[in-house]
Design a protein around this motif. Sequence first.
Motif, PDB file in Angstrom:
ATOM      1  N   ALA A 141       0.836  -1.212   0.000  1.00  0.00           N
ATOM      2  CA  ALA A 141       0.000   0.000   0.000  1.00  0.00           C
ATOM      3  C   ALA A 141       0.868   1.259   0.000  1.00  0.00           C
ATOM      4  O   ALA A 141       0.559   2.237  -0.690  1.00  0.00           O
ATOM      5  CB  ALA A 141      -0.941  -0.013   1.201  1.00  0.00           C
ATOM      6  N   ASN A 155      -4.918   5.553  -5.447  1.00  0.00           N
ATOM      7  CA  ASN A 155      -5.873   4.766  -6.244  1.00  0.00           C
ATOM      8  C   ASN A 155      -5.219   3.643  -7.046  1.00  0.00           C
ATOM      9  O   ASN A 155      -5.834   3.099  -7.972  1.00  0.00           O
ATOM     10  CB  ASN A 155      -6.677   5.671  -7.182  1.00  0.00           C
ATOM     11  CG  ASN A 155      -7.437   6.749  -6.444  1.00  0.00           C
ATOM     12  OD1 ASN A 155      -8.108   6.472  -5.452  1.00  0.00           O
ATOM     13  ND2 ASN A 155      -7.312   7.985  -6.902  1.00  0.00           N
ATOM     14  N   TYR A 213      -3.555  -0.154  -7.828  1.00  0.00           N
ATOM     15  CA  TYR A 213      -4.194  -1.465  -7.726  1.00  0.00           C
ATOM     16  C   TYR A 213      -3.215  -2.557  -7.300  1.00  0.00           C
ATOM     17  O   TYR A 213      -2.051  -2.561  -7.721  1.00  0.00           O
ATOM     18  CB  TYR A 213      -4.802  -1.862  -9.071  1.00  0.00           C
ATOM     19  CG  TYR A 213      -6.004  -1.034  -9.464  1.00  0.00           C
ATOM     20  CD1 TYR A 213      -7.275  -1.352  -8.972  1.00  0.00           C
ATOM     21  CD2 TYR A 213      -5.871   0.059 -10.308  1.00  0.00           C
ATOM     22  CE1 TYR A 213      -8.384  -0.586  -9.324  1.00  0.00           C
ATOM     23  CE2 TYR A 213      -6.973   0.825 -10.676  1.00  0.00           C
ATOM     24  CZ  TYR A 213      -8.230   0.493 -10.178  1.00  0.00           C
ATOM     25  OH  TYR A 213      -9.321   1.243 -10.526  1.00  0.00           O
ATOM     26  N   ASP A 236      -6.549  -2.824   6.072  1.00  0.00           N
ATOM     27  CA  ASP A 236      -7.697  -1.955   5.767  1.00  0.00           C
ATOM     28  C   ASP A 236      -7.291  -0.828   4.830  1.00  0.00           C
ATOM     29  O   ASP A 236      -7.968   0.195   4.728  1.00  0.00           O
ATOM     30  CB  ASP A 236      -8.315  -1.402   7.056  1.00  0.00           C
ATOM     31  CG  ASP A 236      -7.317  -0.597   7.885  1.00  0.00           C
ATOM     32  OD1 ASP A 236      -6.156  -0.426   7.450  1.00  0.00           O
ATOM     33  OD2 ASP A 236      -7.705  -0.133   8.979  1.00  0.00           O
ATOM     34  N   ALA A 237      -6.180  -1.025   4.113  1.00  0.00           N
ATOM     35  CA  ALA A 237      -5.652   0.018   3.225  1.00  0.00           C
ATOM     36  C   ALA A 237      -6.251  -0.052   1.822  1.00  0.00           C
ATOM     37  O   ALA A 237      -5.949   0.797   0.975  1.00  0.00           O
ATOM     38  CB  ALA A 237      -4.130  -0.086   3.144  1.00  0.00           C
ATOM     39  N   PHE A 238      -7.088  -1.079   1.567  1.00  0.00           N
ATOM     40  CA  PHE A 238      -7.603  -1.293   0.213  1.00  0.00           C
ATOM     41  C   PHE A 238      -9.117  -1.463   0.205  1.00  0.00           C
ATOM     42  O   PHE A 238      -9.705  -1.940   1.178  1.00  0.00           O
ATOM     43  CB  PHE A 238      -6.980  -2.562  -0.396  1.00  0.00           C
ATOM     44  CG  PHE A 238      -5.516  -2.458  -0.683  1.00  0.00           C
ATOM     45  CD1 PHE A 238      -5.053  -2.065  -1.931  1.00  0.00           C
ATOM     46  CD2 PHE A 238      -4.577  -2.771   0.307  1.00  0.00           C
ATOM     47  CE1 PHE A 238      -3.701  -1.985  -2.197  1.00  0.00           C
ATOM     48  CE2 PHE A 238      -3.216  -2.696   0.040  1.00  0.00           C
ATOM     49  CZ  PHE A 238      -2.776  -2.294  -1.213  1.00  0.00           C
ATOM     50  N   ASN A 239      -9.720  -1.086  -0.903  1.00  0.00           N
ATOM     51  CA  ASN A 239     -11.099  -1.438  -1.196  1.00  0.00           C
ATOM     52  C   ASN A 239     -11.108  -2.632  -2.135  1.00  0.00           C
ATOM     53  O   ASN A 239     -10.361  -2.661  -3.114  1.00  0.00           O
ATOM     54  CB  ASN A 239     -11.834  -0.272  -1.863  1.00  0.00           C
ATOM     55  CG  ASN A 239     -12.103   0.863  -0.892  1.00  0.00           C
ATOM     56  OD1 ASN A 239     -12.508   0.639   0.242  1.00  0.00           O
ATOM     57  ND2 ASN A 239     -11.889   2.091  -1.349  1.00  0.00           N
ATOM     58  N   TYR A 249      -7.854  -5.225  -5.821  1.00  0.00           N
ATOM     59  CA  TYR A 249      -7.867  -4.357  -4.671  1.00  0.00           C
ATOM     60  C   TYR A 249      -7.313  -2.985  -5.051  1.00  0.00           C
ATOM     61  O   TYR A 249      -6.251  -2.889  -5.657  1.00  0.00           O
ATOM     62  CB  TYR A 249      -7.039  -4.971  -3.531  1.00  0.00           C
ATOM     63  CG  TYR A 249      -7.573  -6.299  -3.054  1.00  0.00           C
ATOM     64  CD1 TYR A 249      -8.531  -6.366  -2.044  1.00  0.00           C
ATOM     65  CD2 TYR A 249      -7.132  -7.490  -3.642  1.00  0.00           C
ATOM     66  CE1 TYR A 249      -9.034  -7.588  -1.613  1.00  0.00           C
ATOM     67  CE2 TYR A 249      -7.644  -8.721  -3.217  1.00  0.00           C
ATOM     68  CZ  TYR A 249      -8.582  -8.757  -2.206  1.00  0.00           C
ATOM     69  OH  TYR A 249      -9.079  -9.969  -1.790  1.00  0.00           O
ATOM     70  N   GLN A 250      -8.081  -1.944  -4.666  1.00  0.00           N
ATOM     71  CA  GLN A 250      -7.654  -0.579  -4.977  1.00  0.00           C
ATOM     72  C   GLN A 250      -7.280   0.145  -3.693  1.00  0.00           C
ATOM     73  O   GLN A 250      -8.009   0.101  -2.691  1.00  0.00           O
ATOM     74  CB  GLN A 250      -8.753   0.202  -5.698  1.00  0.00           C
ATOM     75  CG  GLN A 250      -8.311   1.585  -6.163  1.00  0.00           C
ATOM     76  CD  GLN A 250      -9.344   2.247  -7.056  1.00  0.00           C
ATOM     77  OE1 GLN A 250     -10.546   2.053  -6.895  1.00  0.00           O
ATOM     78  NE2 GLN A 250      -8.879   3.078  -7.986  1.00  0.00           N
ATOM     79  N   LYS A 251      -6.142   0.828  -3.727  1.00  0.00           N
ATOM     80  CA  LYS A 251      -5.676   1.570  -2.555  1.00  0.00           C
ATOM     81  C   LYS A 251      -6.676   2.675  -2.218  1.00  0.00           C
ATOM     82  O   LYS A 251      -7.138   3.396  -3.099  1.00  0.00           O
ATOM     83  CB  LYS A 251      -4.296   2.176  -2.837  1.00  0.00           C
ATOM     84  CG  LYS A 251      -3.718   2.963  -1.672  1.00  0.00           C
ATOM     85  CD  LYS A 251      -2.338   3.496  -2.002  1.00  0.00           C
ATOM     86  CE  LYS A 251      -1.805   4.379  -0.887  1.00  0.00           C
ATOM     87  NZ  LYS A 251      -0.450   4.896  -1.199  1.00  0.00           N
ATOM     88  N   LYS A 252      -7.017   2.786  -0.931  1.00  0.00           N
ATOM     89  CA  LYS A 252      -7.958   3.807  -0.483  1.00  0.00           C
ATOM     90  C   LYS A 252      -7.326   5.200  -0.574  1.00  0.00           C
ATOM     91  O   LYS A 252      -6.134   5.358  -0.407  1.00  0.00           O
ATOM     92  CB  LYS A 252      -8.375   3.533   0.970  1.00  0.00           C
ATOM     93  CG  LYS A 252      -9.245   2.286   1.121  1.00  0.00           C
ATOM     94  CD  LYS A 252      -9.629   2.085   2.566  1.00  0.00           C
ATOM     95  CE  LYS A 252     -10.516   0.854   2.762  1.00  0.00           C
ATOM     96  NZ  LYS A 252     -10.849   0.620   4.179  1.00  0.00           N
TER      97      LYS A 252
END
Length: 275
Positions: free
Chosen positions: A237, A243, A245, A259-262, A272-275
């Motif tokens: 991350a 943003n 991936y 919890d660093a990704f959506n 997974y995309q970085k928040k």
Amino acid sequence: MSNKTLGDSDYGIFCNFLEKQCGIVLGDSKQYLVKSRLSPLMARFKIESITDLVNKTMQQSERQLRAAVIDAMTTNETLWFRDTYPYELLKNRLLPEIDKGKPLKIWSAASSSGQEPYSIAMTIQEYKNQASVNSRSMFSIVGTDISNTMLDICKNGEYDALALSRGLSTERKAQFFKDSGNGMMQINPDIKRMVNFRHLNLLDNYHLLGKFDVIFCRNVLIYFSAEIKSQIINKFAEQLNPNGYLILGASESMSGLSDAFNMIRCSPGIIYQKK
């Protein structure tokens, strides 16, 4: 040479060594795997048994042997365009989104013998060759691995018929490879130039690699403990641009690790995309 089986005590010591050195967790009763991976080193280092080899590996002074053992235990076979969908997502969704005429960097975090980073490079070339695409971006790929043996294969970019049969279509073989004789084929220079290979232990610091738009780390985290997985994912991350991936293996999950990704569900696959 003796083929004596590795005892439980020595196996436990070796497992602790391997986890400390490179994060890999072997688990119980994998003596057969250690034996198959390390047996070729017995003749090379003139050691009589697997037990003696493991015991000698524990000595700090045996740097060459320790490096060879880690190299042997971390070498994994891989495929071209493994699982297909990550490369389709890269070509049809991610590249159109992030291609804004600026330099773009992609990291293959466990490049093994080169199939993943070169598959990424071929995907980028296919994306750029589309009639609808007018890309002015500069694309670069960094491939890293802990195994110097694998990195030598990557840098050479030459593969035999068996390696090329694993996931590579006839069309892509014809487009991206040239016959180099002796049953080997060499990847084209324009694809090879896109990838820079570097030695890296995923337990180490990544800051010198710089920032990335996409990170591939596929079918690697399964070998690590939950604690090490969490550390690695959170370090990823830090290396991603806003943003950016992260693409994991088909059977790997980030659940409870960061919890660093959506999480984005695709069809098929998850990214997974970085928040």
